[in-house]
Design a protein around this motif. Structure first.
Motif, short mmCIF file in Angstrom:
data_model
loop_
_atom_site.label_atom_id
_atom_site.label_comp_id
_atom_site.label_asym_id
_atom_site.label_seq_id
_atom_site.Cartn_x
_atom_site.Cartn_y
_atom_site.Cartn_z
N ASP A 75 0.83 -1.21 0.00
CA ASP A 75 0.00 0.00 0.00
C ASP A 75 0.87 1.26 0.00
O ASP A 75 0.45 2.30 -0.48
N ASP A 76 2.09 1.14 0.54
CA ASP A 76 3.01 2.28 0.62
C ASP A 76 3.95 2.35 -0.58
O ASP A 76 4.76 3.27 -0.67
N GLY A 77 3.88 1.38 -1.50
CA GLY A 77 4.73 1.37 -2.68
C GLY A 77 5.29 -0.01 -2.93
O GLY A 77 5.03 -0.96 -2.18
N PRO A 78 6.08 -0.16 -3.98
CA PRO A 78 6.61 -1.47 -4.36
C PRO A 78 7.48 -2.09 -3.25
O PRO A 78 8.12 -1.38 -2.47
N VAL A 79 7.48 -3.41 -3.23
CA VAL A 79 8.24 -4.18 -2.25
C VAL A 79 9.11 -5.20 -2.99
O VAL A 79 8.61 -5.88 -3.90
N LEU A 80 10.36 -5.28 -2.60
CA LEU A 80 11.25 -6.34 -3.07
C LEU A 80 11.27 -7.39 -1.98
O LEU A 80 11.84 -7.18 -0.91
N LEU A 81 10.59 -8.52 -2.22
CA LEU A 81 10.50 -9.61 -1.26
C LEU A 81 11.63 -10.59 -1.56
O LEU A 81 11.69 -11.15 -2.66
N VAL A 82 12.52 -10.78 -0.58
CA VAL A 82 13.71 -11.60 -0.76
C VAL A 82 13.64 -12.79 0.19
O VAL A 82 13.84 -12.64 1.40
N ALA A 83 13.32 -13.97 -0.35
CA ALA A 83 13.29 -15.19 0.46
C ALA A 83 14.70 -15.76 0.50
O ALA A 83 15.42 -15.75 -0.50
N HIS A 84 15.09 -16.21 1.68
CA HIS A 84 16.46 -16.71 1.84
C HIS A 84 16.51 -17.81 2.89
O HIS A 84 15.55 -18.02 3.64
N SER A 85 17.64 -18.49 2.91
CA SER A 85 17.85 -19.53 3.92
C SER A 85 17.89 -18.90 5.30
O SER A 85 17.91 -17.68 5.45
N MET A 86 17.94 -19.75 6.31
CA MET A 86 17.92 -19.24 7.68
C MET A 86 19.09 -18.29 7.93
O MET A 86 20.15 -18.40 7.32
N ASP A 87 18.83 -17.31 8.79
CA ASP A 87 19.84 -16.31 9.14
C ASP A 87 21.09 -17.02 9.65
O ASP A 87 21.00 -18.00 10.38
N GLY A 88 22.23 -16.52 9.26
CA GLY A 88 23.50 -17.10 9.69
C GLY A 88 24.06 -18.09 8.68
O GLY A 88 25.26 -18.36 8.69
N ALA A 89 23.21 -18.64 7.81
CA ALA A 89 23.71 -19.52 6.76
C ALA A 89 24.42 -18.67 5.71
O ALA A 89 24.00 -17.55 5.43
N PHE A 90 25.48 -19.20 5.11
CA PHE A 90 26.26 -18.38 4.20
C PHE A 90 25.45 -17.81 3.03
O PHE A 90 25.70 -16.68 2.62
N PRO A 91 24.45 -18.53 2.45
CA PRO A 91 23.71 -17.89 1.36
C PRO A 91 22.97 -16.62 1.79
O PRO A 91 22.95 -15.64 1.05
N ALA A 92 22.39 -16.64 2.97
CA ALA A 92 21.69 -15.44 3.46
C ALA A 92 22.68 -14.30 3.65
O ALA A 92 22.40 -13.15 3.29
N THR A 93 23.84 -14.60 4.21
CA THR A 93 24.87 -13.57 4.41
C THR A 93 25.28 -12.96 3.08
O THR A 93 25.37 -11.74 2.95
N TYR A 94 25.53 -13.79 2.07
CA TYR A 94 25.94 -13.28 0.75
C TYR A 94 24.86 -12.39 0.15
O TYR A 94 25.15 -11.32 -0.39
N VAL A 95 23.60 -12.82 0.22
CA VAL A 95 22.50 -12.05 -0.36
C VAL A 95 22.39 -10.69 0.32
O VAL A 95 22.30 -9.65 -0.35
N TRP A 96 22.41 -10.67 1.65
CA TRP A 96 22.24 -9.39 2.35
C TRP A 96 23.46 -8.49 2.18
O TRP A 96 23.32 -7.27 2.12
#
Length: 169
Positions: free
Chosen positions: A45-66
């Motif tokens: 409602d406030d504007g576009p959203v980039l929804l980023v699904a990722h592995s659990m926090d602390g896992a290397f893929p999540a770290t790389y993405v963020w």
């Protein structure tokens, strides 16, 4: 010491596509200070959203993405919202280290992952399902403007393609 993992092909995902309406959901939304139940529809409602699904926090893929999201400063351009099975407490830790300006939905039972067709059962962890990496750019009426879903684990989005989609808004 290097990372020791095997690339795994994931089964086909039955996820929402560009032009379709993103399913709405309500989950705890965590920022650096607090969390509260919020719906996806209330965010768009406030504007576009980039929804980023990722592995659990602390896992290397999540770290790389963020780290990449921070380096590209996407939160200056669009509302960037993460989604994973991690708890609000774990999300607060992630936000203390990275994800500057972002917020994170906590989906510990992976119900949103199932709704979006992006669930991933973890090998060797009976009963643990997490989100496969995915990115959805969602406009104000919840129409998906960009969609990417991993076909392998680990896999990462084409960050230039995501950035081009954000720039086209």
């Amino acid at each position: 010491m290097g990372l020791d993992f095997e690339v795994v092909d994931l089964p086909a995902a039955d996820h929402p596509e560009v032009g379709e309406q993103a399913p709405d959901f309500t989950r705890p939304l965590v920022n650096e200070e607090f969390w509260e139940d919020r719906s996806l529809s209330s965010l768009v409602d406030d504007g576009p959203v980039l929804l980023v699904a990722h592995s659990m926090d602390g896992a290397f893929p999540a770290t790389y993405v963020w780290n990449e999201i921070d380096d590209r400063e996407w939160t200056d351009e669009v509302d960037v919202v993460g989604l994973s099975i991690s708890s609000p407490y774990e999300h607060k830790e992630l936000l203390a280290e990275r994800g500057d300006g972002a917020r994170l939905f906590s989906d510990p039972d992976a119900g949103v992952a199932e709704t979006y067709g992006i669930e991933h059962d973890l090998d060797g962890m009976t009963g643990i399902t997490e989100h496969r990496p995915a990115v959805f750019l969602i406009d104000g009426d919840r129409t998906i403007e960009y969609a990417w879903v991993a076909e392998q684990w680990p896999d990462f989005p084409d960050y230039d393609a995501v950035e081009a989609a954000i720039d086209s808004l």
